[in-house]
Design a protein around this motif. Structure first.
Motif, PDB file in Angstrom:
ATOM      1  N   MET A   1       4.613 -15.940  12.407  1.00  0.00           N
ATOM      2  CA  MET A   1       4.790 -16.525  11.084  1.00  0.00           C
ATOM      3  C   MET A   1       6.269 -16.512  10.692  1.00  0.00           C
ATOM      4  O   MET A   1       7.066 -15.755  11.230  1.00  0.00           O
ATOM      5  CB  MET A   1       3.986 -15.744  10.047  1.00  0.00           C
ATOM      6  CG  MET A   1       2.481 -15.780  10.289  1.00  0.00           C
ATOM      7  SD  MET A   1       1.617 -14.755   9.076  1.00  0.00           S
ATOM      8  CE  MET A   1      -0.063 -14.857   9.708  1.00  0.00           C
ATOM      9  N   THR A   2       6.597 -17.350   9.729  1.00  0.00           N
ATOM     10  CA  THR A   2       7.983 -17.463   9.282  1.00  0.00           C
ATOM     11  C   THR A   2       8.445 -16.172   8.598  1.00  0.00           C
ATOM     12  O   THR A   2       7.786 -15.675   7.673  1.00  0.00           O
ATOM     13  CB  THR A   2       8.151 -18.640   8.304  1.00  0.00           C
ATOM     14  OG1 THR A   2       7.746 -19.853   8.960  1.00  0.00           O
ATOM     15  CG2 THR A   2       9.584 -18.753   7.836  1.00  0.00           C
ATOM     16  N   VAL A   3       9.565 -15.645   9.062  1.00  0.00           N
ATOM     17  CA  VAL A   3      10.176 -14.449   8.473  1.00  0.00           C
ATOM     18  C   VAL A   3      11.659 -14.747   8.270  1.00  0.00           C
ATOM     19  O   VAL A   3      12.327 -15.264   9.181  1.00  0.00           O
ATOM     20  CB  VAL A   3      10.022 -13.216   9.387  1.00  0.00           C
ATOM     21  CG1 VAL A   3      10.774 -12.026   8.801  1.00  0.00           C
ATOM     22  CG2 VAL A   3       8.568 -12.874   9.582  1.00  0.00           C
TER      23      VAL A   3
ATOM     24  N   ASP B   1       3.137 -18.621   6.437  1.00  0.00           N
ATOM     25  CA  ASP B   1       2.788 -17.247   6.087  1.00  0.00           C
ATOM     26  C   ASP B   1       1.374 -17.222   5.503  1.00  0.00           C
ATOM     27  O   ASP B   1       1.118 -17.800   4.445  1.00  0.00           O
ATOM     28  CB  ASP B   1       3.790 -16.713   5.060  1.00  0.00           C
ATOM     29  CG  ASP B   1       3.551 -15.259   4.705  1.00  0.00           C
ATOM     30  OD1 ASP B   1       2.567 -14.684   5.184  1.00  0.00           O
ATOM     31  OD2 ASP B   1       4.357 -14.708   3.918  1.00  0.00           O
TER      32      ASP B   1
ATOM     33  N   LYS C   1       4.257  -9.975  10.800  1.00  0.00           N
ATOM     34  CA  LYS C   1       4.386 -11.430  10.723  1.00  0.00           C
ATOM     35  C   LYS C   1       5.088 -11.970  11.968  1.00  0.00           C
ATOM     36  O   LYS C   1       4.737 -13.052  12.468  1.00  0.00           O
ATOM     37  CB  LYS C   1       5.164 -11.826   9.467  1.00  0.00           C
ATOM     38  CG  LYS C   1       4.373 -11.636   8.170  1.00  0.00           C
ATOM     39  CD  LYS C   1       5.214 -12.032   6.964  1.00  0.00           C
ATOM     40  CE  LYS C   1       4.417 -11.877   5.663  1.00  0.00           C
ATOM     41  NZ  LYS C   1       5.223 -12.237   4.487  1.00  0.00           N
TER      42      LYS C   1
END
Length: 567
Positions: A93-95, A11, A88
Motif C-alpha cells: 500500500m501507499t506509504v 490504503d 502497509k
C-alpha cells in the motif's frame, strides 16, 4: 522538505473503535498482532514474506498454542504508528515517508528484521536510500531527523542515524557562506556578511531548535569539523541564541553551556555570562561552575551594567541578604586579579605600549561599582556598612573623572541607613575625595542634611581654593581619595578669601550654596556651644557623608568664628 512514496495500492487500513485496526479485504484475517494497546487484524502471508521477526514469532506461537493466532510485540520502536507503516509496506500500500517519520519507520523495520536477505528491495534498504540520497542532503531535514532520534534510542544509535545527521549538519555549517544555496532561518542581526549576503552565523537559529544534549553534540561536531575556520565569535553567538530560546534551564544546562564556551575572551558577551551565573545561583549549581563563570566575567567586567550585578541570592534560610553581594564582590576580585597579572606580564612591554588592561577599563569598572553600590544601598535592607566599604575600597585606586558617583552611593546609603553608628559614618566618608566633586555635586552636597558638618566644611574649603586658582593645593591626581585636612587648612579659607576678595568673583549659585552651608555650620556650632560650651563640628543629627574622610577639629576661638562669619 523531502518526501518518499512507497507502494502503489490504495490504503485499505480501517479502524473499528480506537484500539482496532484491520485491512478491508475479501479474505478473512488470520493473525492478530498486538502493538501496545492496539490490535491489528492482518494476514500472515504478506507479513511473513518481508519480516524475519514475525516469521519467528508466528512459528513459535503455532508450536506452543496451535489454536492461538495472536502475537504481541509491545516493545517495537515507534509503537502502533511505526508498525502500521511497516505493515502497509508489506501489503504494497501507499506509504509516504518524510523527515518526521523516517526514523521511526527505520527503527521499526530494523526491529522486524525487514532485510534484503528476506526479500530484495525490502523496507530497511529503501529507507536507507531515502536517508542517504535525500534527507541527509537537506539542511533542515537533517536537523529534524536528528531531533527525532532522541525518542528511538538505542535503535537509532545502532543504525548510526544520529552520527550521520551530525556529520551532515557540521559539514554544511562550516561551508563557506558564499557557497550556501539552501534555505535557512535568520531573523537576527548579521555577523560579517559575505559577498552574497549570507552571514557567517547563518546556521545558529536552526540548530537552536535541538534539545540540549543534541545541541552539545552539534556544536562539538562543528568545532571539530571546521577547526580554525569557525570563529569563536560565531560559536559564542550560537550559544547566546540558544540560551535566549530556553525558557528555563537546569543545572545540567548551565554546565553544558560552560563546557561549550570558547576560550577566547571576546567570544561571548559579559551579559550572557552573567545570565549563566544568575542561573547557577538560582539553581544552586556546584562551586566549580560558579567559580569558572566568575573567572570569565572578571576578564571583561567593564562590559557589565548595574542591572547585571543585581543577582538574587539563593533561597537558603541562612542567607542574610536578598541579593547575593558576595558573588559581586568575587567578580570585582577576579577583575582586580586579572588586572594585576596582566600588568605584571605587560610591565616589560610598556615601552612598546602593549598594556592589555587600559585605564579606561578600570575607570569603567569604578563607575560600575559606584552605580552598583548606589542601587544596592537602595534595594538591599541588610547591606552592612562594612560590606559597603569593603566593596568600595576595592576600586578606590581606580581612575575616575570625578567622585560624583561615590558621593551618590554614599548619600544613598546614608539615606537608607539613618541609624548607623558615627564610627561607620566616618569610615564611609573616607571613601570620597572632596576635591574631585563636580560643581553640581558640591552645590548639592553642601545643602544635604544627611552629610556631617565636617564634610561640608571640607567641600567649602576645597571649593574656595579651587575658586581662587591657587596652586598651593596638591593635585588630587586620578587615584585615591582625600584622607586628611588639617585645622590650619580649613582656617586658611578665611585668609585666602580676604586676600583675593578683589581679584575673584564666584557665580551667584556658588555664593548662594556657600551662604546656606555656612549658616548651617555656624548654627550647629553655636547650638553645640550653648548646650555644653564646646562647639563640635563633627556632630550631626543626620548622618555622616561621603567626603574625604578628613576631619576638622573645632578648636577655633570666638574671634576666629566672627572673622569667618564676616567673610
Amino acid at each position: 522538505m523531502k518526501f518518499m512514496k512507497l507502494g502503489s495500492k490504495p490504503d485499505s487500513f480501517q479502524s473499528d473503535e480506537d484500539c482496532i485496526r484491520y485491512v478491508a479485504s475479501d479474505l478473512a484475517t488470520d493473525v492478530v498482532v498486538n502493538v501496545g494497546d492496539v490490535k491489528f487484524y492482518l494476514h500472515k502471508f504478506p507479513l511473513l514474506s518481508k519480516s524475519a521477526r514475525l516469521q519467528k514469532l508466528i512459528a513459535t506461537t503455532i508450536n506452543e498454542q496451535p489454536d492461538d493466532d495472536e502475537i504481541s510485540i509491545p516493545d517495537i520502536p515507534g509503537g502502533p504508528p511505526a508498525f502500521e507503516i511497516c505493515a502497509k509496506f508489506c501489503y504494497g500500500m501507499t506509504v509516504t515517508l518524510s523527515a518526521y517519520n523516517v526514523v521511526s519507520a527505520r527503527c521499526a523495520a530494523e526491529y522486524l528484521e525487514m532485510y534484503e536477505s528476506i526479500e530484495t528491495g525490502n523496507l530497511v534498504y529503501k529507507i536507507e536510500v531515502f536517508l542517504n540520497s535525500s534527507v541527509l542532503r537537506s539542511w533542515k531535514d537533517s536537523i529534524i531527523v536528528l531531533q527525532t532520534t532522541r525518542s528511538f534510542h538505542p535503535w537509532s544509535r545502532d543504525a548510526k542515524i544520529d552520527v550521520r545527521c551530525l556529520e551532515s549538519i557540521a559539514s554544511r555549517a562550516v561551508t563557506d557562506p558564499a557557497r550556501v544555496d539552501w534555505s535557512y532561518t535568520c531573523n537576527r542581526r548579521k555577523v560579517n556578511d559575505s559577498n552574497n549576503g549570507v552571514p557567517r552565523d547563518w546556521w545558529v537559529e536552526d540548530v537552536a531548535e535541538l534539545s540540549i544534549d543534541l545541541y552539545k553534540r552539534v556544536i562539538s561536531s562543528i568545532r571539530r569539523k571546521g577547526g580554525v575556520s569557525v570563529s569563536p565569535e560565531v560559536i559564542g553567538e550560537a550559544l547566546e541564541v540558544y540560551a535566549a530560546k530556553r525558557v528555563q534551564m537546569d543545572d545540567r544546562d548551565v554546565e553544558t553551556f560552560i563546557s561549550l564556551l570558547p576560550g577566547e575572551k571576546q567570544s561571548v558577551s559579559c551579559g550572557f555570562l552573567i545570565k549563566l551565573l544568575k542561573s547557577s545561583v538560582s539553581l544552586e549549581c556546584g562551586e566549580d561552575v560558579r567559580r569558572e563563570l566568575s573567572r570569565r566575567i572578571g576578564e571583561k567586567l567593564e562590559e557589565a551594567n548595574v542591572d547585571d550585578l543585581l543577582i538574587r541570592g539563593s533561597s537558603d534560610e541562612g542567607c542574610e541578604t536578598v541579593y547575593d553581594i558576595d558573588i559581586v564582590e568575587s567578580l570585582i576580585d577576579e577583575f582586580i586579579t586579572r588586572t594585576e597579572k596582566r600588568d605584571e606580564v605587560c610591565c616589560s612591554d610598556i615601552e612598546q605600549g602593549s598594556v592589555i588592561v587600559s585605564d579606561s577599563s578600570r575607570a569603567a569598572v569604578a563607575k560600575l561599582v559606584d552605580g552598583y553600590l548606589s542601587e544596592i544601598a537602595r534595594i538591599e535592607p541588610n547591606l552592612s556598612p562594612l560590606k559597603f566599604i569593603a566593596i568600595a575600597e576595592k576600586v578606590s585606586c581606580f581612575p575616575r573623572s570625578s567622585h560624583d558617583g561615590v558621593y551618590r552611593a554614599i548619600d544613598m546609603f546614608l539615606k537608607e541607613h539613618p541609624g548607623m553608628a558615627k564610627s561607620d559614618k566616618k569610615s564611609i566618608c573616607r571613601l570620597m575625595d572632596c576635591r574631585k566633586l563636580s560643581p553640581e555635586a558640591c552645590a548639592h552636597a553642601v545643602q544635604n542634611e544627611r552629610l556631617p558638618l565636617r564634610v561640608v566644611v571640607q567641600i567649602l574649603f576645597f571649593e574656595q581654593v579651587r575658586a581662587t586658582s591657587k596652586p598651593s593645593l596638591p593635585p588630587s591626581g586620578s587615584h585615591g581619595s582625600s584622607r586628611t585636612t588639617t585645622e590650619e587648612e580649613c582656617d586658611s579659607v578665611t585668609a585666602t578669601e580676604d586676600t583675593t576678595r578683589e581679584k575673584t568673583s564666584g557665580s551667584e549659585k556658588t555664593k548662594a550654596y556657600k551662604g546656606v552651608a555656612m549658616s548651617r555650620i555656624f548654627s550647629k556650632l553655636w547650638t553645640g556651644k550653648d548646650r555644653d560650651g564646646v562647639g563640635d563640628v563633627s556632630s550631626s543629627s543626620t548622618s555622616e557623608s561621603p567626603g574625604s574622610a578628613t576631619t576638622v577639629d573645632d578648636k577655633s576661638t570666638p574671634s576666629t568664628r566672627r572673622r569667618r562669619s564676616s567673610s
